[in-house]
Design a protein around this motif. Structure first.
Motif, mmCIF file in Angstrom:
data_model
loop_
_atom_site.group_PDB
_atom_site.id
_atom_site.type_symbol
_atom_site.label_atom_id
_atom_site.label_comp_id
_atom_site.label_asym_id
_atom_site.label_seq_id
_atom_site.Cartn_x
_atom_site.Cartn_y
_atom_site.Cartn_z
ATOM 1 N N PHE A 1 35.757 38.349 39.400
ATOM 2 C CA PHE A 1 36.243 39.462 38.580
ATOM 3 C C PHE A 1 35.421 40.729 38.845
ATOM 4 O O PHE A 1 35.967 41.830 38.897
ATOM 5 C CB PHE A 1 36.180 39.094 37.101
ATOM 6 C CG PHE A 1 37.336 38.254 36.638
ATOM 7 C CD1 PHE A 1 38.559 38.325 37.271
ATOM 8 C CD2 PHE A 1 37.206 37.399 35.566
ATOM 9 C CE1 PHE A 1 39.629 37.554 36.853
ATOM 10 C CE2 PHE A 1 38.270 36.616 35.138
ATOM 11 C CZ PHE A 1 39.486 36.701 35.785
ATOM 12 N N SER A 2 34.100 40.567 38.976
ATOM 13 C CA SER A 2 33.245 41.732 39.224
ATOM 14 C C SER A 2 33.615 42.404 40.540
ATOM 15 O O SER A 2 33.756 43.632 40.617
ATOM 16 C CB SER A 2 31.773 41.304 39.248
ATOM 17 O OG SER A 2 31.379 40.753 38.023
ATOM 18 N N LEU A 3 33.765 41.582 41.587
ATOM 19 C CA LEU A 3 34.128 42.124 42.891
ATOM 20 C C LEU A 3 35.497 42.788 42.835
ATOM 21 O O LEU A 3 35.680 43.917 43.308
ATOM 22 C CB LEU A 3 34.127 40.996 43.933
ATOM 23 C CG LEU A 3 34.586 41.358 45.345
ATOM 24 C CD1 LEU A 3 33.626 42.376 45.963
ATOM 25 C CD2 LEU A 3 34.678 40.117 46.214
ATOM 26 N N ALA A 4 36.452 42.087 42.219
ATOM 27 C CA ALA A 4 37.816 42.617 42.163
ATOM 28 C C ALA A 4 37.887 43.897 41.345
ATOM 29 O O ALA A 4 38.559 44.859 41.737
ATOM 30 C CB ALA A 4 38.762 41.562 41.582
ATOM 31 N N SER A 5 37.215 43.918 40.193
ATOM 32 C CA SER A 5 37.274 45.112 39.347
ATOM 33 C C SER A 5 36.590 46.298 40.028
ATOM 34 O O SER A 5 37.065 47.439 39.923
ATOM 35 C CB SER A 5 36.623 44.834 37.992
ATOM 36 O OG SER A 5 35.270 44.467 38.130
ATOM 37 N N SER A 6 35.500 46.052 40.749
ATOM 38 C CA SER A 6 34.824 47.140 41.465
ATOM 39 C C SER A 6 35.727 47.730 42.537
ATOM 40 O O SER A 6 35.867 48.960 42.657
ATOM 41 C CB SER A 6 33.525 46.634 42.104
ATOM 42 O OG SER A 6 32.646 46.128 41.124
ATOM 43 N N ILE A 7 36.364 46.837 43.316
ATOM 44 C CA ILE A 7 37.280 47.307 44.362
ATOM 45 C C ILE A 7 38.472 48.034 43.743
ATOM 46 O O ILE A 7 38.908 49.090 44.221
ATOM 47 C CB ILE A 7 37.764 46.123 45.218
ATOM 48 C CG1 ILE A 7 36.579 45.470 45.955
ATOM 49 C CG2 ILE A 7 38.820 46.574 46.216
ATOM 50 C CD1 ILE A 7 35.895 46.359 46.948
ATOM 51 N N ALA A 8 38.998 47.462 42.656
ATOM 52 C CA ALA A 8 40.169 48.068 42.012
ATOM 53 C C ALA A 8 39.842 49.453 41.466
ATOM 54 O O ALA A 8 40.641 50.393 41.614
ATOM 55 C CB ALA A 8 40.672 47.161 40.891
ATOM 56 N N ILE A 9 38.677 49.590 40.830
ATOM 57 C CA ILE A 9 38.286 50.897 40.287
ATOM 58 C C ILE A 9 38.090 51.908 41.410
ATOM 59 O O ILE A 9 38.531 53.058 41.315
ATOM 60 C CB ILE A 9 37.015 50.761 39.433
ATOM 61 C CG1 ILE A 9 37.320 49.979 38.150
ATOM 62 C CG2 ILE A 9 36.432 52.128 39.096
ATOM 63 C CD1 ILE A 9 36.096 49.602 37.346
ATOM 64 N N LEU A 10 37.444 51.474 42.492
ATOM 65 C CA LEU A 10 37.221 52.373 43.627
ATOM 66 C C LEU A 10 38.550 52.837 44.221
ATOM 67 O O LEU A 10 38.764 54.043 44.443
ATOM 68 C CB LEU A 10 36.389 51.659 44.688
ATOM 69 C CG LEU A 10 36.156 52.438 45.997
ATOM 70 C CD1 LEU A 10 35.363 53.706 45.722
ATOM 71 C CD2 LEU A 10 35.430 51.567 47.016
ATOM 72 N N LEU A 11 39.449 51.888 44.457
ATOM 73 C CA LEU A 11 40.742 52.247 45.027
ATOM 74 C C LEU A 11 41.563 53.096 44.067
ATOM 75 O O LEU A 11 42.300 54.005 44.490
ATOM 76 C CB LEU A 11 41.517 50.990 45.411
ATOM 77 C CG LEU A 11 40.920 50.141 46.544
ATOM 78 C CD1 LEU A 11 41.764 48.892 46.784
ATOM 79 C CD2 LEU A 11 40.792 50.939 47.827
ATOM 80 N N SER A 12 41.464 52.813 42.769
ATOM 81 C CA SER A 12 42.199 53.602 41.781
ATOM 82 C C SER A 12 41.712 55.044 41.762
ATOM 83 O O SER A 12 42.511 55.982 41.621
ATOM 84 C CB SER A 12 42.049 52.974 40.393
ATOM 85 O OG SER A 12 42.619 51.696 40.356
ATOM 86 N N CYS A 13 40.407 55.224 41.884
ATOM 87 C CA CYS A 13 39.865 56.586 41.920
ATOM 88 C C CYS A 13 40.345 57.335 43.160
ATOM 89 O O CYS A 13 40.655 58.532 43.096
ATOM 90 C CB CYS A 13 38.339 56.538 41.886
ATOM 91 S SG CYS A 13 37.678 56.033 40.290
#
Length: 888
Positions: free
Chosen positions: A766-778
């Protein structure tokens, strides 16, 4: 007065549109000439401009409407045309290196993460799928509709399968599987620890593990036959032929001789049934006596049904079979007031599909919950979706910079399909490069991923036919979704409106808003799940276990040494060591040590008409002293009392309560069905403590001593002052007393932490996925902000001229995005609460979800979004209004 088009422009446009009359092209000609005349200032410059544009357009575009044989219309998929598309695409992409880099990096990261998650899910979902006729193979299990809680159990008595084959002769095959700890295997004085599985001859024909040597129908024909795996054959015999060789299996003094009669392929990782060797089930100790006992549950049973009999039909027939052989269980449930379930069952034998065995933790207590696999698939899909959203947004942002190019191309004869193919080819190139880099990243980071998440992924799985189809399908879908939509939108531009500057996206569209809301909803949901999962893991670690785990070293004995002898030698050596507080032994480890073995023993009986069930724990003297467990009543085991090792026990407080005695010390009890007169006496009561993970409710425990049963683990409590050197000291002592056995000692608190590896793995995912998701969302929000602000440049200039302040302009530019982020939070937070509450319900000991988690995550997402948008807003607000107005 408007100037009429010159003759050369008329001839040019007629040549470009030979199938149309001058009147039909007059409007386009007028608009084009007016635009060029205003831009260039004089007809001669306009002509040069037109000629330059025409020279940059491929010749076939200038003949797009020609139907004559002089100008045949070429296909846009002709090889020469495709080559032309590729050249133009490469030139165009090279001119926009920044845009391309952002897209490639985003797609590469998404493809890399998705490769890992897809591979993990693929391996889990394909468990046991390689067996021929797997849809007709089932595991039996007990279903009991107990008033307290319905339960399932996959452990069966040795009497079951023979009775099933007698009462149901139509069964195609049946196999019992007794799988315990690793056993010691000796060949020519060399010892190996191998997993010996006891089963029936039908095992070889029921399951589709490849037979490399020997006959499926004859390999287990004798009680002294052994079938070994390919890996075991290489480890034990090297390059020699193992067939006919003799192996000794068992500990010293209790060995049995077996002859190798077959070699099978080593079971793959995605197999629920693992083994190093197979021997006949009749080799189980006390087999003949246990075969008659319907309540000695010790193994699993698999059946293969005939093709004409389905699961529901056979389960219906098993109801009468259960009543015939296990009627006492039904009577006991009726006495407790149990009621039939929706299928009319109190207690019965049911079947579980082989494909479901790996995912059902209730029956066998192993495997991965299938919900977790779907979560991984969902996360990989979400990350890929966010990357596609970014690709679309950035492509649309760039499309307005190329709008006039597209308008001129269409005005000069380019077909809509040709423009679509041209622009889509650029997107395909970006996807292809991103995909290739993503696979390279997956190759480079695969060892680190396997180490971090205890995975066993290998890239060769990617080349299996099913996975190749999946990869190609995902690539085509991403290319079509992320590249096709912007290409279609650009190809649909109307040339006149483009050249007049009327193409704009000042109003936020439904698609754009949906993409932003989707991105931030997924990012927020994953961030909330990460924090709650981490809180639950910390909560489990901090819960009192009922024993003191610090300063205790746990040492697995292994198969190459006698546990009781090793324990006594350690006591003798460490008796004079001032740093050692206590030494004891047991058959069950606390937590998970380096041997990775987890076992469980239980005892059940009827006492005064009530069903009693508890965990059974074998210990040695000083067990409670070593773990610092205080007695509530009675006494500890004492070597001066010989009867303590025969029929005396210490029970936990919950076990005493289950027996219904306020002061159970000194009381005797026995099974109501046991008429032999043998009774067990309780000599002490201790507080409840956890033998197993806090994911499950602590069960009552019955603790006993037996000199006949093996000691498998040694616990040593050391003083706090000697922690730094204690492990080295234990290694040296172990080398002296058991040189043939590997030292695998660990501290007990490390073992307990290992109980929660699956939870930790989930939180890390979840940590890895949420970090990637937040980065891509930004990145995606960055692109959308670029679109909007580029389109509102003139508005910003007018606002500044009219006296608007810079903060006011920033607010105007940002408020639409703020609304979208707030909508995303309103969607994500309830979903996160519902999903994580459902996940936490699987734990006997769980946290209460703190609302502040959602406040903190929501505020963080809000601030990140504002910071991302503000970068463009502040930049646009600071631009000189004269330049802003001139840009329009």
């Amino acid at each position: 007065m408007r100037r009429s088009p010159p003759r050369w422009a008329e001839q040019l446009l007629i040549w470009l549109h030979p199938s149309e009359t001058l009147e039909e092209v007059q409007g386009d000609l007028d608009e084009l000439y007016t635009y060029w005349y205003r831009r260039a200032g004089e007809p001669q410059a306009s002509l040069r401009y037109v000629l330059n544009v025409i020279s940059a357009v491929p010749p076939f575009v200038r003949r797009r409407h020609s139907q004559s044989s002089e100008y045949p219309q070429p296909s846009s998929l002709h090889p020469s045309m495709l080559s032309n598309y590729l050249k133009i695409a490469l030139r165009t992409l090279w001119r926009s290196k920044g845009h391309v880099a952002i897209n490639v990096i985003g797609l590469a990261v998404a493809f890399c993460i998705c490769t890992f998650l897809f591979l993990t899910s693929y391996l889990q979902l394909t468990f046991d799928s390689f067996h021929t006729d797997g849809d007709r193979i089932f595991q039996t299990y007990y279903f009991s509709n107990d008033p307290e809680k319905p339960s399932k159990s996959g452990t069966m008595p040795l009497a079951l399968l023979p009775a099933l084959k007698t009462d149901f002769p139509e069964l195609e095959a049946g196999a019992q599987i007794v799988q315990g700890r690793k056993s010691l295997v000796e060949y020519k004085g060399v010892y190996f620890d191998k997993l010996i599985t006891l089963t029936d001859p039908d095992f070889l024909t029921m399951f589709s593990f490849p037979m490399l040597k020997g006959s499926r129908t004859r390999a287990l024909h004798d009680l002294s036959s052994i079938v070994i795996s390919d890996d075991m054959a290489k480890a034990v015999f090297g390059t020699d032929d193992p067939m006919g060789k003799t192996l000794l299996v068992g500990s010293n003094g209790d060995q049995k001789q077996y002859i190798v009669t077959g070699v099978m392929a080593t079971p793959p990782y995605n197999s629920s049934i693992q083994f190093d060797a197979l021997v006949r089930v009749e080799n189980v100790p006390n087999y003949q006596a246990r075969k008659q006992n319907w309540y000695d549950n010790s193994h699993r049973v698999f059946l293969k049904l005939p093709a004409q009999i389905n699961q529901a039909t056979f389960e219906a027939r098993l109801k009468a079979f259960t009543k015939k052989y296990l009627g006492q269980n039904l009577d006991n449930l009726k006495k407790k007031g149990a009621k039939p379930d929706s299928q009319g069952d109190l207690f019965t034998i049911r079947l579980q599909k082989l494909a479901d065995v790996h995912f059902d933790r209730e029956i066998d207590g192993r495997g991965a919950p299938i919900a977790m696999i779907y979560v991984l698939l969902g996360i990989s899909f979400f990350i890929l979706l966010i990357a596609c959203i970014n690709f679309i947004n950035l492509s649309i942002a760039r499309s307005f910079m190329r709008a006039r190019e597209v308008g001129v191309r269409k005005s000069l004869g380019a077909l809509k399909t040709q423009l679509f193919v041209q622009i889509w080819s650029e997107s395909t190139l970006i996807c292809l490069v991103g995909f290739g880099i993503g696979l390279l990243l997956a190759y480079w980071f695969l060892p680190a991923f396997n180490a971090s998440f205890q995975a066993r992924l290998e890239l060769h799985y990617l080349f299996q036919p099913g996975f190749i189809v999946l990869i190609v399908g995902v690539f085509l879908l991403v290319t079509l979704l992320a590249g096709g939509y912007p290409a279609w939108q650009m190809a649909a531009f109307k040339p006149v409106e483009v050249l007049k500057g009327k193409i704009s996206l000042k109003r936020p569209g439904f698609l754009r808003n949906s993409l932003i809301v989707t991105q931030f909803s997924l990012s927020t949901l994953l961030a909330c799940a990460t924090i709650i999962a981490l809180q639950q893991v910390d909560f489990l670690r901090e819960q009192p276990l009922g024993f003191q785990k610090e300063q205790v070293i746990s040492i697995p004995v292994g198969n190459q040494a006698n546990g009781r002898q090793v324990l006594q030698r350690m006591r003798n050596i460490l008796a004079t060591d001032p740093t050692v507080v206590a030494v004891t032994g047991t058959d069950i480890n606390l937590g998970r040590g380096k041997d990775r073995v987890s076992s469980r023993s239980s005892v059940g009986f009827t006492f005064k008409g009530r069903e009693i069930s508890s965990d059974l724990l074998l210990v040695d003297y000083d067990y409670f002293k070593t773990l610092n467990i205080k007695l509530l009543a009675g006494r500890d085991f004492n070597p001066t009392y010989a009867a303590d090792s025969v029929n005396r026990v210490v029970v936990t407080a919950s076990m005493a309560k289950l027996l219904g005695e306020k002061n159970p010390v000194g009381m005797f009890y026995r099974d109501d069905a046991d008429t032999s007169g043998a009774q067990t006496q309780i000599i002490g009561v201790v507080p409840d403590f956890h033998l197993y993970s806090l994911a499950d409710q602590a069960k009552p425990i019955t603790i006993h001593i037996s000199h006949a049963e093996p000691i498998r683990y040694i616990f040593v409590r050391v003083s706090p002052q000697s922690l730094a050197s204690s492990m080295d000291r234990m290694k040296q002592v172990w080398k002296d007393i058991a040189p043939q056995s590997e030292f695998m000692g660990t501290f007990l608190d490390e073992n307990v932490d290992a109980w929660y590896q699956s939870e930790e793995m989930m939180s890390r995912v979840f940590s890895l996925a949420s970090s990637i998701a937040i980065l891509l969302s930004c990145i995606g929000l960055f692109a959308v902000a670029l679109i909007v602000i580029e389109q509102r440049t003139k508005e910003i200039g007018i606002r500044k001229v009219m006296g608007a302040s810079i903060p006011g302009i920033i607010v105007v530019l940002s408020r639409d995005f703020v609304k979208l982020v707030l909508i995303a939070l309103a969607i994500a937070i309830p979903l996160a609460w519902f999903g994580m509450d459902k996940w936490l319900s699987g734990y006997a000991y769980r946290i209460d979800i703190n609302p502040w988690v959602f406040v903190i995550v929501g505020l963080s997402a809000f601030l990140i979004a504002i910071a991302t948008v503000s970068f463009h807003s502040i930049k646009a607000a600071l631009v000189n209004p004269v330049k802003s107005l001139r840009s329009e």
